[in-house]
Scaffold this motif. Structure first.
Motif, short mmCIF file in Angstrom:
data_model
loop_
_atom_site.label_atom_id
_atom_site.label_comp_id
_atom_site.label_asym_id
_atom_site.label_seq_id
_atom_site.Cartn_x
_atom_site.Cartn_y
_atom_site.Cartn_z
N GLN A 16 33.92 151.80 63.44
CA GLN A 16 33.37 152.82 62.42
C GLN A 16 34.18 153.74 61.94
O GLN A 16 34.57 154.53 62.76
CB GLN A 16 31.84 153.21 63.05
N ILE A 18 35.27 157.31 60.69
CA ILE A 18 34.86 158.55 60.83
C ILE A 18 35.46 159.79 60.06
O ILE A 18 34.71 160.40 59.16
CB ILE A 18 34.73 159.08 62.29
N ASN A 38 25.50 167.51 61.48
CA ASN A 38 25.84 166.71 62.55
C ASN A 38 26.18 165.38 62.38
O ASN A 38 25.85 164.89 61.58
CB ASN A 38 24.30 166.61 63.30
N GLY A 39 27.36 164.97 63.12
CA GLY A 39 27.69 163.66 62.94
C GLY A 39 28.73 163.42 61.83
O GLY A 39 29.19 162.20 61.58
N THR A 40 29.12 164.51 61.18
CA THR A 40 29.99 164.43 60.11
C THR A 40 31.59 164.18 60.50
O THR A 40 32.38 163.60 59.82
CB THR A 40 29.85 165.64 59.22
N GLY A 41 31.85 164.30 62.01
CA GLY A 41 33.24 164.28 62.33
C GLY A 41 33.95 165.31 62.72
O GLY A 41 35.27 165.30 63.00
N LYS A 42 33.37 166.37 62.98
CA LYS A 42 33.83 167.65 63.51
C LYS A 42 34.69 167.29 64.73
O LYS A 42 35.89 167.81 64.97
CB LYS A 42 33.13 168.82 63.50
N THR A 44 35.18 164.74 66.17
CA THR A 44 35.95 163.70 66.38
C THR A 44 37.38 164.22 65.87
O THR A 44 38.61 163.93 66.67
CB THR A 44 35.69 162.73 65.36
N TYR A 55 39.67 157.16 70.35
CA TYR A 55 39.91 157.02 68.59
C TYR A 55 40.84 156.40 68.13
O TYR A 55 41.87 156.42 68.61
CB TYR A 55 39.63 158.44 68.16
#
Ligand SMILES: Nc1ncnc2c1ncn2[C@@H]1O[C@H](COP(=O)(O)OP(=O)(O)OP(=O)(O)O)[C@@H](O)[C@H]1O
Ligand SMILES: [Mg+2]
Lengths: 252, 435
Positions: A16, A18, A38-42, A44, A55
Motif C-alpha cells: 500500500q 503511503i 489521521n492516516g495521511t502518513g506523517k 510513516t 517500510y
C-alpha cells in the motif's frame, strides 16, 4: 546544503503506497510544522527517515546536510544528527532512564573515552528540573508504566540530552496537559537556534502558539498540499480538513 | 573407575561417630537410589527433559584439594564482602569455615558444618537433617544425596533473633570427575530473621563434575528468610538442585536463584505453606546458551489459608539451548483466600533455542486467587528500533534489553554488591555472544 532535505520520497507498506512523491526541505535554524488528517502518513515519514525497516522505500532521497540517510541503520542515522520524538514511545522494562540516555551518549563518544558520571548526572538533573520531571524518574524503567504526558516529557528530555541537529517531534503535544504543554514547549524553544532544524508534527494549533513555526505544511494523502506562515495553523483549525481537501487535494 | 553407586556402597559417607538415625536415613536413601527407576522420557515429571543426557555413573567423590587450590578458590569466594559468616567447600571438603560473631553465638545462633552440628546438636539434626525432599521426580537422586552428603552448613536462628548480614556458602568443584553433594539446612525459629547465599562454582571451564545439592529451609511463625542461589558451574557439570521451603504462620520467605552454568541443570523448588498468612516468593533467572539444558520444576503447596505464594521464573535462551519450566500450584481444601501466582517468561534470542512451559493448577478450595501464565517471545523489534534511534548500536541495544529483562529479578536481590556481581557474571557469559 545545511538542511534536512526530503525529495520525491515514495514509500509503501505491505503493497500500500503511503508517501507519494513527498518533498520537504527544513534548513537549519527553522521550525517547520506538519499538519494533516489521521492516516495521511506523517508518522510513516518520521519513521522512514529514522530508518525503520518495515517500510518499503520505492524512490526518493533523504539527506542531512547533504549526506544520504536512507537505507542506513537507525543508530547510524541518529549519529548523523536525526532525533525522533516518538508519537508512541516504547516501554523498555528494566532499563532505567539514566542508563539508557547514558548508553546513547556513550555510543557517541570516540573509542576509549568514557562519560564523567558526576557531570552527566548534573546535566541530567538540570534538564529534568527544567522539564519539571521528578528526579526519581532517573531510576525508573524507561517509559514503563509512565502516563502519556510523562512519556512525552521523557522524549524531550532525551532530545535535549542528545543534542541532535534535526529534531522530528511526532505529536509530542498529545497527552500533555496545559501546564506540561507550556513546560515542554519552553524546553523545545530553548533548543531552537541557528544550528538546529525542527519538524513538529501536530494536530493542534495550540502547540504552535507556544512553539511558533517558521512554516506550516499541510499534508494530505501522502504529500504536502499546501504551505504557509504560522497563521496557516489557525486557518486550518478554523476551517478543518474538508477545506484542505476541497482547495488543494485536486492538485493530486 | 568405580561407578558412583558402587563407590557410594563401598565408601558410605559416614564417619565412625554417626548416630544410628542417620545411618538409617543414609541406608534408606541408598536403597531409594538403587531401587527407583531412572527417569524415563514418558515420565510426566520428566517431560521434555533430555533424560538420555543424564550420565551420573562416571563420577565419584574425590579427595581434599591441595593447599594451593584451596587457597586460590578461597580467594575467589568473594561475591559478598559484608557477611555474618562464610563457608567454602571444594569437592565437598571444607577449606574454610568462617564462623559467626561471638555476639550472635551468645544469642544462640548456630552456623556450623553439618558434621560439627551432628556432634554438638544431635537432637536438632535428627529433627531436621535429610527429612525433607522435593516431590517432583528426583526421589532417586535425593536418595543418593542422603546416602552421600558430607558437606554443607547448618544455620539455626533462635526465636526473635535477627541477623542482618548474610551467611554465604561456596561450593566448588575442582577435581576431574568429582561428585559433590552439598547440603544447606536453614532453620529460622519464630520471628527470626536471616539470609543465606549459596554459591555453586567450578574451578575451571574443563573439570567435569556431578552435583546433587539439597537445601531445606524451615521458616517458623513470623520468621523472615531470604535465600539466594548463584549457580555458575562450568558447562561440563551435571547438576541437580533439590530445594524445599516450609513456611509457618506469617512467615516471609524469598527464594531467588540465578542460574548461569552447567551442561544440564535440574532445579526443583518446592514450597509448602503450613501456616496462615505466610508469604513466599520464588524468583529465578536463567541464561542458557550453546547446548545447555535447564530443567525447572516447581511446586507451590498451600495447606493453610490467607497465604501468598508468588513465583517468577525468567529464562533467556541463546544458541541451541533448552529450558523446561514445569510449575504446579496446589491449594488444599481448607486453604481459603489463597493468593498463588506463577509466571514464566522466556526470551528467545536465537530461533534454534527451545523453551518449554508446563504450568499447572490444582485447586481444592473455592475462595482463592490463582494465576499462572507462561510467555515465550523474541526481543521486540519496535523496542529495538526505539533504542537504536537514540544512537545505540544494535548489539548494545539488544544487550540492554536482555539485561532489562533480567533486572526484574536482579533488583530483588536486595544487596547492591551482590546484584552488581551477578550482573557481571551474566555479562561474562553474554558479552562474547552479543557484543
Ligand atoms: N506497520 C504498518 N502496517 C500496515 N499499515 C500501516 C503501518 N504503518 C502505517 N500504516 C498505514 O499507513 C497509513 C499512514 O499511517 P501514519 O501512522 O503514517 O499516519 P499519521 O499521519 O501519522 O496518522 P495520525 O495522525 O493518526 O498519527 C495509515 O493508513 C496506516 O494504517
Ligand atoms: Mg502519526
Amino acid at each position: 546544503m545545511n538542511a534536512l532535505e526530503i525529495k520525491n520520497l515514495n514509500v509503501s507498506i505491505e503493497g500500500q503506497s503511503i508517501l507519494k512523491d513527498f518533498s520537504l526541505t527544513i534548513p537549519k535554524g527553522e521550525v517547520h510544522a506538519l499538519m494533516g488528517p489521521n492516516g495521511t502518513g506523517k508518522s510513516t515519514l518520521a519513521k522512514v527517515m529514522a530508518g525503520h525497516e518495515d517500510y518499503q522505500v520505492e524512490s526518493g532521497t533523504v539527506t542531512l546536510d547533504g549526506e544520504n540517510i536512507l537505507g542506513e541503520e537507525p543508530d547510524v542515522i541518529a549519529h548523523a544528527g536525526l532525533f525522533l520524538a516518538f508519537q508512541y514511545p516504547l516501554e523498555i522494562p528494566g532499563v532505567s532512564i539514566a542508563n539508557f540516555i547514558r548508553a546513547a551518549r556513550a555510543a557517541r563518544l570516540p573509542n576509549g573515552e568514557t562519560i564523567n558520571a558526576v557531570e552527566y548526572y548534573k546535566e541530567l538533573y538540570e534538564k529534568m528540573d527544567a522539564l519539571k520531571m521528578d528526579r526519581k524518574f532517573t531510576a525508573r524503567s524507561l517509559n514503563d508504566g509512565f502516563s502519556g504526558g510523562e512519556k512525552k516529557r521523557c522524549e524531550i528530555l532525551q532530545m535535549s540530552m542528545l543534542d541532535p541537529a534535526y529534531c522530528v517531534m511526532d505529536e509530542t503535544d498529545s497527552g500533555l496537559d496545559i501546564d506540561a504543554l507550556k513546560t515542554v514547549s519552553e524546553g523545545v524553544n530553548l533548543m531552537r537556534g541557528p544550528e538546529r532544524g525542527f519538524l513538529v508534527i501536530t494536530h493542534y494549533q495550540r502547540l504552535l502558539d507556544y512553539i511558533v513555526p517558521d512554516v506550516v505544511h499541510v499534508m494530505f494523502d501522502g504529500r504536502i498540499v499546501h504551505s504557509g506562515p504560522a497563521e496557516l495553523a489557525h486557518e486550518l483549525e478554523a476551517k478543518g480538513y474538508d477545506w484542505v481537501k476541497e482547495s488543494f487535494a485536486t492538485t493530486a | 573407575m568405580n561407578t558412583l553407586s558402587e563407590n557410594t556402597m563401598n565408601n558410605p559417607a559416614k564417619t565412625a561417630a554417626e548416630p544410628g538415625w542417620l545411618a538409617e536415613r543414609r541406608a534408606e536413601g541408598l536403597a531409594q537410589f538403587k531401587t527407583l527407576p531412572a527417569p524415563a522420557p514418558n515420565d510426566e515429571l520428566w517431560r521434555f527433559a533430555s533424560v538420555g543426557r543424564l550420565k551420573i555413573d562416571d563420577y565419584a567423590p574425590t579427595g581434599a584439594p591441595d593447599a594451593a587450590t584451596a587457597e586460590a578458590l578461597l580467594e575467589r569466594s568473594n561475591l559478598v564482602s559484608e557477611r555474618a559468616g562464610r563457608s567454602v567447600y571444594v569437592d565437598d571438603h571444607a577449606v574454610c569455615f568462617e564462623g559467626i560473631s561471638e555476639a550472635l553465638k551468645a544469642q544462640g545462633v548456630l552456623y556450623l558444618p553439618i558434621e560439627a552440628a551432628l556432634q554438638s546438636h544431635p537432637e536438632l539434626m535428627e529433627r531436621y537433617f535429610l527429612k525433607e525432599s522435593t516431590e517432583l521426580g528426583s526421589a532417586k537422586f535425593f536418595g543418593l544425596h542422603a546416602a552421600s552428603t558430607r558437606a554443607g552448613s547448618v544455620l539455626y536462628v533462635p526465636k526473635g533473633v535477627e541477623i542482618e548480614q548474610p551467611l554465604v556458602n561456596y561450593y566448588w568443584t575442582s577435581t576431574q570427575g568429582t561428585a559433590v553433594f552439598p547440603h544447606t539446612l536453614i532453620i529460622a525459629e519464630a520471628n527470626a530473621k536471616a539470609s543465606v547465599v549459596d554459591v555453586f562454582f567450578s574451578e575451571t571451564k574443563e573439570n567435569e563434575a556431578l552435583n546433587i545439592a539439597v537445601s531445606n529451609l524451615h521458616a517458623a511463625d513470623g520468621a523472615q528468610v531470604f535465600r539466594k542461589v548463584v549457580q555458575d558451574w562450568n558447562e561440563q557439570t551435571t547438576s541437580f538442585q533439590l530445594d524445599t521451603t516450609i513456611a509457618g504462620r506469617d512467615a516471609r520467605v524469598k527464594n531467588l536463584a540465578v542460574n548461569i552454568g552447567a551442561e544440564r541443570a535440574r532445579y526443583e523448588n518446592q514450597t509448602r505453606i503450613e501456616g496462615p498468612g505466610a508469604n513466599v516468593k520464588m524468583y529465578s533467572l536463567t541464561v542458557a546458551e550453546e547446548k545447555q539444558e535447564f530443567d525447572q520444576r516447581t511446586f507451590q503447596t498451600h495447606n493453610a489459608p490467607n497465604a501468598v505464594s508468588d513465583l517468577l521464573y525468567k529464562n533467556a535462551l541463546l544458541d541451541n539451548s533448552r529450558t523446561i519450566f514445569s510449575g504446579l500450584i496446589k491449594v488444599a481444601e481448607g486453604a481459603q483466600q489463597t493468593d498463588a501466582y506463577q509466571t514464566n517468561r522466556n526470551l528467545l534470542l536465537d530461533p534454534t533455542a527451545e523453551a518449554n512451559a508446563l504450568p499447572g493448577l490444582e485447586i481444592l478450595a473455592n475462595d482463592v486467587r490463582c494465576s499462572h501464565g507462561a510467555t515465550t517471545g523474541n526481543l521486540d523489534a519496535d523496542e529495538l528500533f526505539y533504542m537504536m534511534q537514540r544512537g545505540i548500536p544494535r548489539r548494545a541495544a539488544m544487550q540492554l534489553m536482555v539485561f532489562g529483562f533480567f533486572e526484574e529479578v536482579i533488583e530483588k536481590v536486595d544487596s547492591e554488591e551482590l546484584a552488581e556481581n551477578l550482573r557481571q557474571l551474566i555479562h561474562k557469559k553474554f558479552d562474547a555472544k552479543i557484543a
